[in-house]
Design an enzyme around this catalytic site. Structure first.
Site, PDB file in Angstrom:
ATOM      1  N   HIS A 293     130.673  50.020 -28.867  1.00 36.28           N
ATOM      2  CA  HIS A 293     131.291  51.243 -28.367  1.00 36.28           C
ATOM      3  C   HIS A 293     132.580  51.568 -29.113  1.00 36.28           C
ATOM      4  O   HIS A 293     132.663  52.542 -29.854  1.00 36.28           O
ATOM      5  CB  HIS A 293     131.551  51.123 -26.860  1.00 36.28           C
TER       6      HIS A 293
ATOM      7  N   HIS B  28     135.679  48.618 -22.125  1.00 35.13           N
ATOM      8  CA  HIS B  28     135.000  49.548 -21.224  1.00 35.13           C
ATOM      9  C   HIS B  28     133.795  48.909 -20.524  1.00 35.13           C
ATOM     10  O   HIS B  28     132.875  49.607 -20.120  1.00 35.13           O
ATOM     11  CB  HIS B  28     134.572  50.810 -21.971  1.00 35.13           C
TER      12      HIS B  28
END
Length: 214
Positions: free
Chosen positions: A135, A159
């Site tokens: 990510h 995250h």
């Protein structure tokens, strides 16, 4: 990136991603492995020097309504000794760098004690993966976890993305949308070698880069 990757229609990929991930989640590791192409067929061609490349045809989403033929670049990677099978203890990862000592090359080798996609060894339970979240590049060192029959890496400290190591590193939760790159392994007696990477390392437009001093 433009030279190395097939130009696919992004809208089409977005529409098929969710259904594809649901199908994968229902598969056993053995079933998922049947849908993956041969490690050698994907990453290696005979007679190609390190850094060389050729084009092959492959099928995206095989066995589904979204199946499509595309052209992919096949690259020859360095063959690097990363460990000995006899020295691996179950669920105790070893860390190394591959395919070079450059940025975002951190990887993990682990004997999971259960069969996994792309695994080697007598029980097909030895796998290796990049330790950079796909990510935003969050570090995944020390995030390997055992949950009953599951073997995962995560949650990413950025995250909370989590990846399933028994199914070629597919994303199972969090904000990442690409699988964790899998380091492909070969066994020669007791020796374990990294021989390629399935997937693109975070932060690179090409997995093989020129490293100063290399």
């Amino acid at each position: 990136m433009k030279d190395d990757l097939t130009n696919l229609d992004q809208t089409s990929l977005d529409q098929t991603r969710d259904s594809s991930q649901l199908d994968k989640a229902k598969q056993s590791p053995a079933e998922h492995t049947q849908c993956m192409m041969s490690r050698r067929k994907f990453l290696m061609t005979s007679g190609v020097a390190v850094g060389g490349a050729s084009l092959v045809s492959l099928t995206l989403y095989p066995g589904t309504a979204q199946a499509q033929q595309v052209q992919a670049k096949v690259t020859s990677y360095p063959r690097q000794l990363v460990g000995k099978l006899s020295q691996l203890k179950v669920n105790q990862p070893l860390y190394f760098n591959y395919p070079d000592e450059g940025p975002n090359s951190r990887a993990m080798l682990v004997r999971m004690g259960v069969e996994g996609g792309g695994g080697i060894g007598q029980n097909k339970d030895v796998v290796a993966f990049s330790m950079m979240c796909t990510h935003q590049g969050g570090p995944l060192d020390n995030q390997y976890k055992v949950r009953d029959e599951h073997r995962v890496v995560g949650q990413c400290p950025f995250h909370l993305s989590t990846f399933d190591l028994r199914r070629h590193g597919i994303i199972v939760s969090g904000q990442a949308y690409e699988s964790l790159p899998q380091v492909l392994l070969e066994q020669e007696g007791d020796l374990l070698y990294a021989v390629g990477i399935m997937g693109l390392l975070f932060g690179r437009s090409d997995n093989l880069i020129a490293v100063a001093g290399a």
